[in-house]
Design an enzyme around this catalytic site. Structure first.
Site: not given
Length: 325
Positions: A166, A192
Site C-alpha cells: 500500500s 499498518y
C-alpha cells in the site's frame, strides 16, 4: 558508473481492469491460491483468474462466505469452480493446517488478505495483530508452500508470488527494536505502514532466496479502493484518508481497476522471471528517498521497502518468530 536499470513497463494504466490484463490469456493448468478472497480485491482477483482458466483456491476465514464466492464464480462461467479452504493468517496453527493439506504443485500465490485495526490488538503470542496477520501469517504460509511453488515452477517454467502492499508503506520502515509496539506508543497507521513495508521486503528476500528454484515474488499497490478493509478505521484514520485524497495522493479506483496490478504481476511476461519489484498502476514504481514526502511522490516506493539488508534481516527475525526456516 553503472547506468540505472530501466523500470519495468507494461501496456496497462491506472484505468485498466483485470479483464483488460487477462484478455487473450489462457491460464489452463495453473493452480493458484488467493488469500482473503471472500470479498473486495481478493474476490475480484480470484474471479478474474478463474475466468481465464486457473484452478483457484479461495483461502478464507469464513468458509460460508468463500463458498458463496465460489458459487458465484461458477455461475459466471469459469471453467472450474474454485476450491475453498480455511485460513486464518493470525493463527499459526491454521496456517500450518492449510500448508499441511496442500497437495501437488502451486504456480501462483497471491498474498492478498489484509487487516486494519483501530487500536492495539495482540495475538496469543503477544504479536501486534496487523504485523502478525499482514506479514507473519503470509510469511509462514509462503515459506510453508515453498516446495509446492518449486514444483510448480519446474512444471511450468516458473512460479510467482504476489503480495499486496500500500502507499501507506511510506509512513514507516521496520522498527526492528520494537516490532510489536511493546515500548513505543501505539499508532494503528504506523503499525499498518510497517506491515505493508514488510510485505515489500518479503518479496525482495524471497526472490533472492528462491529465484534459483524458478520462483519470483513481487509487490503491488492496488491504489485507493473502497473495500471492507476500511470498516475498522477510526475517525483519525478516515480523516487521514480524506486528506490524502484531497492532496492528490490517490484517486478512488473500482475493484476491477485496483486488482488489475495484481493480475499484471501474476500473469504478464514482463514479470515472469524477475522479482523484488514494487508495482503501482500496472508499472514498476520509481524509488524515492526515505525522507520523501508522500504528497510529492504518490506513485513511488520508499527505499526502505526495497532495502536488501533490511529484507534479509526481516526474514531472519520472521523465521525465528514463526519457527520456520
Amino acid at each position: 558508473m553503472t547506468a540505472p536499470r530501466p523500470r519495468i513497463a507494461t501496456p496497462f494504466t491506472a484505468d485498466s481492469t483485470t479483464d483488460d490484463v487477462l484478455r487473450g490469456v489462457d491460464l489452463g493448468g495453473v493452480w493458484a491460491v488467493v488469500t482473503g478472497s471472500s470479498s473486495g480485491l481478493g474476490r475480484e482477483t480470484a474471479r478474474a483468474l478463474a475466468a481465464a482458466g486457473a484452478v483457484v483456491t479461495l483461502a478464507v476465514r469464513d468458509l460460508a462466505a468463500g463458498d458463496a464466492v465460489a458459487d458465484e464464480i461458477a455461475r459466471l462461467g469459469a471453467p472450474h469452480r474454485p476450491q475453498v479452504a480455511l485460513l486464518d493468517l493470525a493463527d499459526q496453527a491454521s496456517v500450518s493446517r492449510f500448508v499441511g493439506s496442500w497437495d501437488g504443485p502451486l504456480h501462483l500465490l497471491v498474498n492478498n488478505a489484509g487487516l486494519v485495526t483501530g487500536g492495539l490488538e495482540r495475538t496469543p503470542e503477544g504479536w501486534e495483530l496487523q504485523f502478525a496477520t499482514n506479514h507473519l501469517g503470509h510469511f509462514a504460509l509462503t515459506v510453508g508452500l515453498h516446495r509446492a511453488l518449486a514444483s510448480g515452477a519446474a512444471e511450468r517454467d516458473g512460479a510467482r508470488i504476489v503480495s499486496l502492499s500500500s502507499t501507506a508503506h511510506m509512513r514507516s520502515g521496520i522498527d526492528f527494536h520494537d516490532l510489536h509496539f511493546e515500548h513505543r506508543p501505539y499508532d494503528p497507521q504506523i503499525a499498518y505502514a510497517q506491515a505493508k513495508t514488510a510485505n515489500s521486503l518479503f518479496a525482495v528476500e524471497a526472490t533472492r532466496r528462491w529465484s534459483s528454484d524458478g520462483i519470483v515474488a513481487n509487490t503491488v499497490n492496488p491504489g485507493g479502493v473502497a473495500t471492507g478493509l476500511q470498516r475498522h478505521f477510526t475517525p483519525g484514520q478516515k480523516a487521514s484518508l480524506d486528506a490524502a485524497e484531497a492532496a492528490g495522493v490517490f484517486s478512488w479506483k473500482t475493484v476491477q481497476q485496483g486488482a488489475a496490478t495484481t493480475i499484471v504481476a501474476a500473469v504478464r511476461p514482463e514479470l515472469a522471471h524477475t522479482g523484488g519489484h514494487y508495482l503501482d498502476d500496472a508499472q514498476e514504481a520509481y524509488t524515492v528517498p526515505d525522507d520523501a514526502d508522500l504528497a510529492d511522490h504518490p506513485h513511488g516506493v520508499k527505499a526502505w521497502a526495497l532495502d536488501p539488508v533490511a529484507a534479509e534481516r526481516l526474514w531472519t527475525v520472521s523465521s525465528a518468530l514463526v519457527r520456520r526456516p
